[in-house]
Design a protein around this motif. Structure first.
Motif, short mmCIF file in Angstrom:
data_model
loop_
_atom_site.label_atom_id
_atom_site.label_comp_id
_atom_site.label_asym_id
_atom_site.label_seq_id
_atom_site.Cartn_x
_atom_site.Cartn_y
_atom_site.Cartn_z
N THR A 123 -75.27 -9.70 3.18
CA THR A 123 -74.97 -11.13 3.28
C THR A 123 -75.50 -11.66 4.61
O THR A 123 -75.70 -10.90 5.56
CB THR A 123 -73.46 -11.38 3.21
N PRO A 124 -75.70 -12.98 4.71
CA PRO A 124 -76.17 -13.54 5.98
C PRO A 124 -75.29 -13.19 7.17
O PRO A 124 -75.80 -12.89 8.26
CB PRO A 124 -76.19 -15.05 5.70
N PHE A 312 -80.90 -17.74 18.57
CA PHE A 312 -81.28 -18.38 17.32
C PHE A 312 -82.74 -18.12 16.98
O PHE A 312 -83.08 -17.72 15.87
CB PHE A 312 -81.02 -19.89 17.42
N SER A 316 -83.85 -15.56 14.07
CA SER A 316 -84.52 -16.23 12.95
C SER A 316 -85.86 -15.57 12.64
O SER A 316 -86.21 -15.36 11.47
CB SER A 316 -84.73 -17.71 13.26
N SER A 321 -85.07 -15.87 8.65
CA SER A 321 -84.08 -16.78 8.06
C SER A 321 -83.47 -17.64 9.15
O SER A 321 -82.87 -17.11 10.10
CB SER A 321 -82.98 -15.99 7.34
N LEU A 322 -83.60 -18.95 9.01
CA LEU A 322 -82.97 -19.85 9.97
C LEU A 322 -81.45 -19.79 9.88
O LEU A 322 -80.76 -19.92 10.89
CB LEU A 322 -83.45 -21.29 9.72
N TRP A 323 -80.93 -19.57 8.66
CA TRP A 323 -79.48 -19.50 8.48
C TRP A 323 -78.90 -18.27 9.18
O TRP A 323 -77.88 -18.36 9.87
CB TRP A 323 -79.15 -19.49 6.99
N VAL A 324 -79.56 -17.13 9.02
CA VAL A 324 -79.10 -15.92 9.73
C VAL A 324 -79.23 -16.13 11.24
O VAL A 324 -78.35 -15.72 12.01
CB VAL A 324 -79.89 -14.68 9.27
N LEU A 326 -78.93 -18.93 12.83
CA LEU A 326 -77.83 -19.80 13.25
C LEU A 326 -76.52 -19.02 13.31
O LEU A 326 -75.74 -19.17 14.26
CB LEU A 326 -77.71 -20.97 12.28
N LEU A 327 -76.25 -18.18 12.30
CA LEU A 327 -75.03 -17.38 12.30
C LEU A 327 -75.02 -16.34 13.41
O LEU A 327 -73.94 -15.90 13.86
CB LEU A 327 -74.87 -16.68 10.94
#
Length: 367
Positions: A123-124, A312, A316, A321-324, A326-327
């Motif tokens: 998962t992210p 970030f 990334s 992945s930009l979402w990963v 960010l997380l």
């Protein structure tokens, strides 16, 4: 038999299934698997029974005593020349044992460890947590984050010591040192230190990497790293001289973040409520308080924003992945500040108040 793979388990039958499935895919076959159920309420015996005819697999169930003592329980029943200790939440690439076998032909070391990476199916948030535990910008590379799959920055700020999610030890050395101690957390680093102190060589095998699932949310991750901070002080008490600069950096980071938050709060007060200073005659000129408050806010936020941007961008790119990415920012702050707060807590109790060794989340950490 060449290898005995020892896996302590606590309430994780689904993860055990994935690990055993990956073991059936190994190109090198000279190994046995010993699963030790550590007092689980949700046992994995049915899962192990499914693989009993495919793998040379032994299943044992015992009262809960923690992962270290469960590994010792398995080691006492192992037949292999090398004891490989794995966490139940890892999955092995098919060439894992072949890479280990090639490296152990060297014969110059008695223990080894391998790095970990995030599988594409994770998962992210698992990928973000994996990044925070392996990146040079969070852990200084001391966890062996230079695997071909890690994508991390090579190099480390301290010597690598094998860790129990992926490590191997010659059986005679394991028996010589009595295996893992009764430390509830940090017992793997304690064991690695004792191996080195006994004069045995250790090595990082970059090609012997595993996919490591880690925690599934930031709350559980905080528990893990908070206990790691506590364990560092406990380890320092057991092994004087092992505390390095890299181990204190999360604490410096934590104090820095707290300082930035306080400075930002002061800036907001000066910027928005400077008229309160009039009552004390502390505002020499009109609107000066707003300028000072603005500067305080900028100085407080700038280092946090720059570090967040670094995490970030790097995550990334690494995870595509930009979402990963960010997380990874809250995951990095959780990793560093959780460790730092645990370190401060343990330092105060053990070094100032002179209390005995302890852990914070002993009863519920593995749930």
């Amino acid at each position: 038999m060449k290898y005995s793979i020892i896996v302590p388990v606590f309430n994780r039958p689904d993860e055990v299934r994935e690990l055993l499935e990956s073991l059936t895919q190994q190109t090198m076959k000279d190994f046995e698997v010993i699963v030790v159920e550590d007092g689980s309420q949700t046992p994995c015996k049915d899962v192990c029974d499914e693989f009993a005819g495919i793998l040379d697999l032994l299943y044992y169930r015992k009262e809960n005593s923690g992962p270290g003592q469960s590994r010792n329980y398995g080691a006492e029943r192992a037949r292999g020349e090398w004891l490989i200790v794995l966490d139940s939440d890892v999955v092995l690439p098919e060439g894992y044992l072949a890479a280990v076998d090639e490296a152990t032909k060297d014969g110059t070391f008695a223990a080894w460890g391998g790095p970990d990476a995030a599988h594409p199916s994770f998962t992210p948030i698992q990928k973000a947590i994996s990044y925070s535990m392996t990146s040079f910008f969070t852990t200084g590379g001391i966890r062996g984050g230079s695997s071909p799959q890690s994508g991390g920055v090579r190099g480390a700020l301290d010597k690598f010591f094998p860790r129990s999610f992926n490590m191997g030890v010659r059986r005679e050395v394991y028996q010589e040192l009595g295996g893992f101690s009764k430390m509830r957390f940090g017992e793997d680093i304690d064991f690695s230190y004792r191996i080195v102190e006994a004069g045995h060589g250790t090595r990082l095998i970059p090609s012997a990497w595993v996919w490591h699932k880690r925690r599934t949310d930031l709350r559980k991750f905080f528990r893990q790293v908070y206990n790691s901070g506590i364990a560092r002080i406990n380890l320092t008490k057991r092994h004087p001289g092992t505390l390095k600069l890299v181990h204190m950096l999360p604490t410096v980071f934590t104090l820095g973040v707290i300082g930035c938050v306080l400075l930002f709060g002061l800036g907001v007060c000066l910027w928005c409520y400077g008229e309160w200073l009039d009552a004390y005659g502390l505002r020499p000129t009109d609107n000066m308080h707003q300028g000072v408050g603005f500067v305080c806010c900028v100085v407080a936020l700038l280092p946090l924003l720059l570090y967040s941007l670094l995490i970030f961008v790097h995550s990334s790119i690494k995870n595509r992945s930009l979402w990963v990415g960010l997380l990874s920012v809250p995951a990095a702050f959780t990793q560093l500040m959780g460790y730092g707060l645990g370190f401060i807590h343990a330092w105060w109790k053990r070094c100032v108040l002179r209390q005995d060794e302890f852990t914070a989340f002993e009863k519920n950490f593995y749930k």
